[in-house]
Design a protein around this motif. Structure first.
Motif, PDB file in Angstrom:
ATOM      1  N   THR A 146       0.844  -1.188   0.000  1.00  8.14           N
ATOM      2  CA  THR A 146       0.000   0.000   0.000  1.00  8.14           C
ATOM      3  C   THR A 146       0.883   1.244   0.000  1.00  8.14           C
ATOM      4  OG1 THR A 146      -1.663  -1.190   1.298  1.00  8.14           O
ATOM      5  CG2 THR A 146      -1.856   1.217   1.192  1.00  8.14           C
ATOM      6  N   ARG A 147       0.575   2.183  -0.869  1.00  6.93           N
ATOM      7  CA  ARG A 147       1.368   3.410  -0.944  1.00  6.93           C
ATOM      8  C   ARG A 147       1.177   4.239   0.325  1.00  6.93           C
ATOM      9  NH1 ARG A 147       3.623   6.185  -5.317  1.00  6.93           N
ATOM     10  NH2 ARG A 147       2.422   4.962  -6.851  1.00  6.93           N
ATOM     11  N   ILE A 148       2.266   4.644   0.924  1.00  2.00           N
ATOM     12  CA  ILE A 148       2.250   5.528   2.089  1.00  2.00           C
ATOM     13  C   ILE A 148       3.182   6.692   1.804  1.00  2.00           C
ATOM     14  CG2 ILE A 148       1.711   3.682   3.726  1.00  2.00           C
ATOM     15  CD1 ILE A 148       4.688   3.579   4.454  1.00  2.00           C
ATOM     16  N   ASP A 149       3.166   7.692   2.661  1.00  2.00           N
ATOM     17  CA  ASP A 149       4.070   8.823   2.480  1.00  2.00           C
ATOM     18  C   ASP A 149       5.518   8.327   2.486  1.00  2.00           C
ATOM     19  OD1 ASP A 149       1.958  10.563   2.413  1.00  2.00           O
ATOM     20  OD2 ASP A 149       2.121  11.157   4.523  1.00  2.00           O
ATOM     21  N   GLY A 150       6.209   8.575   1.408  1.00  2.00           N
ATOM     22  CA  GLY A 150       7.621   8.219   1.349  1.00  2.00           C
ATOM     23  C   GLY A 150       7.926   6.794   0.956  1.00  2.00           C
TER      24      GLY A 150
END
Length: 273
Positions: A92-96
């Motif tokens: 899952t895409r997260i910040d950074g």
């Protein structure tokens, strides 16, 4: 419809994956216009490039074999259960960066609930000790099973012992009295190809069965269990149950579970005629 958010399943071969059926049905039922879920052919070596090169519309990836180990290594953040299991089926895409998780254990848990309801399980027989067995052992350990017996061609107890949450763990080979092992179990979880149990199905079919296979279905083990009066649940249930948390991690929206299950069942009925 303009596509603004994407997700996909990565693996090889991938053309027969049923994940798009589940997720796209979920988007429709949840009113998530602009969301699209697809398949991407991807080996373990290709995964870092595919994920890192994805544009910002990609919010997450489901990951199947042979790329689950690569997904764990690629991630910048890893859930506790993915680290313990040693592989990831969710990015899952997260910040950074990207967060790795393993929802296969939720698939096992949901399938056990469908098979057994709230009936407590004190002993379980798990067939196989490979990649699919690890989330099964994790889920059974989380369920509070006291005794876990793993039936496998070799003893891999040192590898899987950390997964079982203090349960009494035994390994047995197919040279053992496997019928006695099955009779003693409250549930049997098979994580091996259906054909691997052709000659052993009759001896093993003495408890309710969760078989991770969905094609072909029923498996020889499920058929033998039915002849002895025991119920079975197959891999389609597990596939649906593991997808719900993925859907929620990608979208931030509660998964419309009934609609996703119904779409999967309808799709399989069309496939099988």
């Amino acid at each position: 419809m303009q596509v603004t958010h994407r997700a996909a399943v990565l693996g090889s071969p991938i053309e027969h994956s049923l994940s798009p059926v589940l997720h796209n049905a979920g988007y429709a039922a949840a009113g998530l216009s602009g969301w699209q879920y697809s398949r991407i052919e991807c080996t373990a070596d290709q995964l870092p490039g595919v994920v890192a090169g994805s544009d910002g519309s990609f919010r997450g990836f489901s990951v199947t074999m042979p790329a689950k180990f690569a997904a764990l290594e690629f991630a910048t953040e890893v859930s506790e259960r993915a680290a313990a299991i040693g592989s990831a089926n969710t990015l899952t895409r997260i910040d950074g960066g990207w967060r790795a998780d393993n929802t296969d254990c939720e698939g096992i848990t949901g399938a056990l609930d469908a098979l057994l309801g709230g009936v407590p399980v004190s002993s379980a027989l798990v067939i196989g000790a490979g990649g699919t067995a690890r989330p099964a052992l994790w889920a059974l350990g989380e369920r509070g099973v006291d005794k876990l017996t793993v039936l496998n061609r070799s003893d891999r107890s040192a590898e899987v012992a950390p997964l079982v949450r203090g349960a009494d763990l035994d390994f047995a080979t197919f040279d053992a009295d496997i019928e006695a092992l099955a009779v003693e179990a409250d549930v049997i979880v098979s994580t091996v190809p259906a054909r691997a149990l052709d000659e052993h199905a009759g001896a093993l079919a003495h408890a309710p069965v969760l078989d991770v296979i969905y094609d072909p279905w029923p498996t020889p083990l499920a058929t033998a269990a039915a002849s002895n009066g025991y119920t079975s649940v197959g891999g389609l249930v597990m596939l649906a149950e593991q997808s719900f948390s993925q859907f929620e991690q990608f979208t931030g929206v509660a998964a419309p579970r009934d609609a996703m299950r119904a779409a999967l069942v309808e799709h399989r009925q069309r496939q099988t005629g």
